[in-house]
Structures are given as C-alpha cells and as structure tokens.
Design an enzyme around this catalytic site. Structure first.
Site: not given
Ligand SMILES: CC(C)(COP(=O)([O-])OP(=O)([O-])OC[C@H]1O[C@@H](n2cnc3c(N)ncnc32)[C@H](O)[C@@H]1OP(=O)([O-])[O-])[C@@H](O)C(=O)NCCC(=O)NCCSC(=O)C[C@@](C)(O)CC(=O)[O-]
Length: 313
Positions: A26-27, A218, A220, A251, A260
């Site tokens: 995933r990450d 966690h 990096h 990220c 990581n």
């Molecule tokens: C969080 C959202 C979804 C909010 O996104 P948004 O734009 O604020 O949400 P929305 O509710 O306004 O929806 C907009 C569109 O997204 C769709 N949608 C809404 N939710 C979903 C969903 N769950 N799955 C699939 N589609 C979704 C929804 O249906 C719509 O589709 P459209 O009508 O435009 O076609 C968006 O900002 C997003 O996907 N962001 C990506 C975040 C991400 O994956 N980041 C990386 C992971 S975090 C990380 O790596 C850190 C970590 C964990 O490892 C720890 C660290 O190291 O820090």
C-alpha cells in the site's frame, strides 16, 4: 522539566518480540508512477506472508482520481490466498471507502489523519476536525463488524507545508481519535525529518493518550534517521512498527519523501539485538528482490543489497 536533550522513558529491558506490519503493497506502491499490475501486488503479498509477516497493509479504498495506483483494491484483496494467522489491513478515509472495503473483508482498517492542518487538507481534503467527523461513522461501522481500527497520525514530527509539528498536536489528534473509538494509533514521520529525541517526544505525547501496546511507529527514511528512530522508540517500549519491503514508497502529498524504513533493515537490526520478529530474513530479501525487479530498480534496503552481493559471491 525534560529538555530536548533528555532521553525519556527508557525501560530497563527492550521488547523481546517486535511485530512488523509490512506496508509495502500500500504505502510502498501507492506513489508509483508506472502501473503495477494487480497480479504483481498479489504476488508481493504472497511472498511477504511466506517470509513470516503476520500483518500486511494491502491497499487503500481512496479516490482513484487522487491515487490511481490503488484503483485495483478489490482485485488485489480478492486475489490474495489468505494464510491463517495473517492480518490484512486496508486504508479507508470515509464511509464510501469503508463500505467498498467491507465487501473485501479486511481484518483491520486504517483511518488516516494528520497532526498538521495543512497536510490534512492536502492529503484528504478536509481539516483535522472534519476528518474526525468523517472517521467517526467509519470507526463505528468497523467495530460493529468486528474489524479492528487503527489510526495513522501523519506529520507527527514535521510537515512538508508547516515545518515543525509540536508534540501537543500529536496529543490533540490522538485524543480526538481515542474519543471516537480508534483502537491503535500509528505515529508517522511522513517525511522522515524526525531525529530520535523528536520522535520520542511525539511518541510520549501519544503515550499520554494510548498505552504502549496500542501504539506503533511509522518512520520514513528520507534523512536516513529511520533506524535510529526505531531504536529510540524501542527504548520507550514500543514494539510495533510499520515498515516497507525494499524501502518502497513515498507519499503523494509529501514531495521528496522517500519510502518507509526497509523491512529488511529493521529485521536485520532487531535480530542482531536478539529481538524476535518471526520473519525469515532471506525469504524477505527474496520478496524485496522480486518487487524491485518488477519496478526495474535496485532495492532501497541496504541490508538486502549487502546480502544479495554476498550471495552473488
Ligand atoms: C479522502 C478523499 C476520498 C476525499 O476526497 P474529496 O474530494 O474531499 O471527497 P468527496 O466526498 O467530495 O468526493 C469526491 C469524489 O471522490 C469520490 N470518493 C470519495 N471517497 C471515495 C473513496 N473512499 N473511494 C473512492 N472514491 C471516493 C467521490 O465519489 C467523488 O467522485 P466523483 O463524483 O468526483 O466522481 C480524497 O481526498 C482521497 O482519496 N485522498 C487520497 C488520500 C490518500 O490516499 N493519501 C495517501 C495515503 S495516507 C499516507 O500515505 C500516510 C500514511 C498513512 O502512510 C502515514 C504517513 O506516513 O504519514
């Protein structure tokens, strides 16, 4: 009053057993620009579990427009031949993601927030307070379905947009996560800027809300500090860590952040300290070699590179 130089909470003995969650599928892969076929991700999961990993973070149920690499979440989850005793976790930022994930039967879900307002906005498009409002029904639904809930706190020591993040911000988010029923929190140095005492401060803030058994590190490795930070966390009794095979990752919302800490490097360090992980380092190196070859670049793990050179004689 402890100063920045004062090490904190050093237990007399280090943990004798450490659990690693490999977040590579995933990450590690979420930020890959080249498409990585679902079959390759599935094979990576199979190789990690064969190497003895007991928890694997497989994928995320996020918007495919935001993170296209994770669009095959269901294909990957349904393609895995699960082993008993292995937990498969996935990221779910909101109810839409959780409902999709539920059909694929994860053992754990991860809601992911941040200790920095700016990062929260960039990563999940909402404020910290709004993120907690979104997570609350996800946590309720997951717990009602018997699914364990972890929370990730990104930018626990530093943020690409805000710079230094104080421990108070970690405590604030940990408190909010605890109030909605998140069972475990991961203290994440998203951009790898932490150094051991800063990481201890962040962990100490988390420990004022959660017990040591409900916290993981966690880290990096952007600045080469992740092993030192892992050791600093071990010295506080933390025994659960996220790591990424071959040091995969970065990220999408943290420019320049590398992966990581490599699982191989952590396993080598722990085994060298007499700490058990249940992981077969040689098989893990093979898993890392597999994905590195698929991505067409050398492993990011120094231990893997050293062991592969030794094998080659
Ligand atoms: C969080 C959202 C979804 C909010 O996104 P948004 O734009 O604020 O949400 P929305 O509710 O306004 O929806 C907009 C569109 O997204 C769709 N949608 C809404 N939710 C979903 C969903 N769950 N799955 C699939 N589609 C979704 C929804 O249906 C719509 O589709 P459209 O009508 O435009 O076609 C968006 O900002 C997003 O996907 N962001 C990506 C975040 C991400 O994956 N980041 C990386 C992971 S975090 C990380 O790596 C850190 C970590 C964990 O490892 C720890 C660290 O190291 O820090």
């Amino acid at each position: 009053m402890p100063t920045m130089q004062t090490p904190i909470r050093t237990p007399a003995t280090l943990p004798s057993l450490v659990e690693l969650v490999d977040v590579g599928p995933r990450d590690g892969l979420q930020n890959e620009k080249q498409p990585v076929p679902a079959a390759v991700k599935i094979e990576l999961v199979h190789r990690l579990q064969a190497a003895g990993l007991k928890e694997i973070e497989v994928t995320s149920y996020v918007s495919p427009k935001w993170v296209p690499q994770m669009a095959d979440n269901t294909e990957v989850m349904s393609g895995i031949q699960r082993l008993p005793g292995v937990r498969y976790s996935v990221l779910t930022p909101n109810l839409k993601g959780f409902e999709a994930a539920l059909r694929d039967q994860p053992d754990e879900i991860v809601v992911f927030g941040a200790a920095s307002e700016a990062f929260s906005q960039k990563n999940i498009n909402c404020s910290i307070a709004e993120s907690i409002e979104r997570f609350a029904p996800v946590v309720d639904a997951a717990r009602a379905a018997g699914i364990y809930v972890r929370g990730a706190i990104s930018c626990a020591v530093g943020c690409p947009y805000e710079g230094y993040v104080p421990p108070e911000s970690v405590k604030y988010v940990a408190t909010l996560m605890s109030s909605i029923g998140v069972q475990h929190i991961g203290v994440a140095d998203t951009i790898g800027v932490g150094t051991p005492l800063k990481v201890q401060r962040a962990l100490d803030a988390a420990l004022s809300v959660y017990t040591v058994d409900d916290i993981s590190g966690h880290f990096h490795d952007t600045y080469g500090q992740a092993l030192a930070n892992t050791l600093a966390a071990l010295e506080m009794g933390v025994w659960q860590f996220d790591t990424s095979v071959a040091g995969l990752g970065g990220c999408p919302y943290a420019k320049g952040a590398t992966g990581n800490v490599a699982t191989e490097d952590v396993v080598y360090m722990l085994h060298g300290m007499g700490i058990e992980t249940g992981i077969d380092l040689d098989a893990l190196v093979d898993a890392g070699q597999y994905i590195s070859e698929q991505l067409g670049r050398p492993s990011g793990s120094r231990v893997a590179r050293a062991l592969l050179a030794k094998r080659a004689g």
